[in-house]
Design a protein around this motif. Structure first.
Motif, PDB file in Angstrom:
ATOM      1  N   HIS A 125      -5.795   3.963   6.737  1.00  0.00           N
ATOM      2  CA  HIS A 125      -5.871   2.564   6.311  1.00  0.00           C
ATOM      3  C   HIS A 125      -5.765   1.665   7.537  1.00  0.00           C
ATOM      4  N   TYR A 135      -9.233  -2.740   5.154  1.00  0.00           N
ATOM      5  CA  TYR A 135      -8.855  -3.790   4.209  1.00  0.00           C
ATOM      6  C   TYR A 135      -9.381  -5.140   4.671  1.00  0.00           C
ATOM      7  N   GLN A 187       0.827  -1.210   0.000  1.00  0.00           N
ATOM      8  CA  GLN A 187       0.000   0.000   0.000  1.00  0.00           C
ATOM      9  C   GLN A 187       0.861   1.259   0.000  1.00  0.00           C
TER      10      GLN A 187
END
Length: 348
Positions: free
Chosen positions: A48, A73, A25
């Protein structure tokens, strides 16, 4: 706009696919020219979250209180939790409820494949779910025949001796017992398994199978990415016998390096890995033996160029642009270049 990638729990997951995904990422964002920050108070527009550990839940809640968008995620599913560690089968239903709660804290959920997206949608998630590959660094993982000699020296391979590798946690779900069975059926071939799991987490039957592994099996343990790249470039075949995945970063790495690849024929590969086109597939140990033997003796066609193209379609740059498009749709970025991102809203 800056993005903060929460690193809590990285010490625990750093040697897993989740740890690799976090690294990816950062690289995707760099290539997409999206700035990252080391602290969410520094004008971070999005946070994130990559794990489902308790500290990640607190981080997601704190981010929402601060008005930050949460990108959660979906690396894990109940399906790939089963057959993993001691007690995982019994805990799987509770794990599903827990990850449903965790992912529900996100403003958006990202998961690597359409297959894992459909699974998560089936859990009744309310945030929109997008399928975006974890990606692969096709600059680093690339074919290099010169690495073959160093690979063979490192692992003591004799002249003319062939080598088959696999990568992953030493657990049943990754197909370790079948890998050992395959090695026993091909005693003239060296089999090397790259990856490590704390023995305390491994069920007794798997530990026993490892202790009684055939003499032609080497447990290489956890290695750095340079050594792993050398193995992909130097071995004769990659046999990934995993029973369940949300994508399989190691498969992308293997394809990027141009190693002949055989994977188990499971739903996650449907639509993007095609048997006899860019990989070979097998549904049992006998079929794996047939495919691997065909690759070693050269009777099966070489699919490595097509496999490399699959990896290139999921390069860091390409996936970075898809992340940029997600940010635009979430109104984190004022504008973004168009990218082919599939959006799937989940009905409440």
């Amino acid at each position: 706009m800056r993005v903060f990638i929460y690193g809590g729990g990285l010490r625990l997951v750093g040697k897993s696919g989740v740890g690799q995904a976090i690294f990816h990422q950062r690289e995707m964002l760099r290539r997409a020219r999206i700035e990252t920050t080391h602290h969410w108070l520094q004008k971070a527009g999005a946070v994130h979250i990559n794990t489902v550990l308790p500290d990640s839940v607190l981080a997601a809640l704190a981010a929402k209180l601060l008005g930050r968008k949460v990108v959660y995620y979906g690396h894990s599913t109940m399906e790939d939790f089963r057959g993993s560690f001691r007690g995982s089968d019994k805990l799987a239903p509770l794990f599903r409820r827990w990850i449903t709660f965790c992912y529900g804290l996100g403003d958006v959920v990202l998961t690597p494949t359409d297959y894992s997206r459909r699974l998560l949608e089936g859990y009744g998630l309310k945030p929109p779910v997008y399928s975006i590959s974890n990606g692969v660094d096709t600059d680093f993982f690339a074919p290099d025949p010169s690495r073959r000699a160093s690979f063979r020296r490192r692992w003591g391979l004799q002249e003319g001796e062939r080598a088959v590798i696999s990568v992953g946690h030493t657990i049943a779900r990754k197909g370790l017992p079948e890998f050992l069975d395959l090695a026993a059926q091909m005693p003239d071939v060296r089999f090397l398994w790259f990856g490590w799991t704390d023995p305390c987490l491994i069920p007794a039957e798997v530990r026993e199978a490892m202790e009684q592994a055939p003499e032609n099996v080497t447990f290489a343990g956890f290695v750095d990415r340079e050594t792993l790249r050398e193995a992909y470039c130097g071995a004769d075949a990659f046999a990934f016998m995993s029973h369940e995945e949300t994508e399989g970063i190691v498969v992308l790495e293997a394809l990027a390096c141009g190693i002949p690849t055989v994977v188990r024929d499971i739903p996650v590969y449907a639509g993007w890995l095609r048997d006899g086109k860019n990989v070979y597939k097998a549904d049992n140990t006998a079929a794996f033996r047939q495919r691997v033997t065909g690759l070693l003796d050269g009777t099966l066609p070489d699919l490595t160029e097509a496999g490399r193209r699959v990896a290139e379609e999921r390069s860091m740059a390409a996936m970075g642009e898809q992340l940029r498009e997600v940010y635009r749709r979430m109104e984190i970025l004022p504008e973004a270049q168009p990218a082919a991102v599939r959006q799937h809203h989940v009905r409440a």
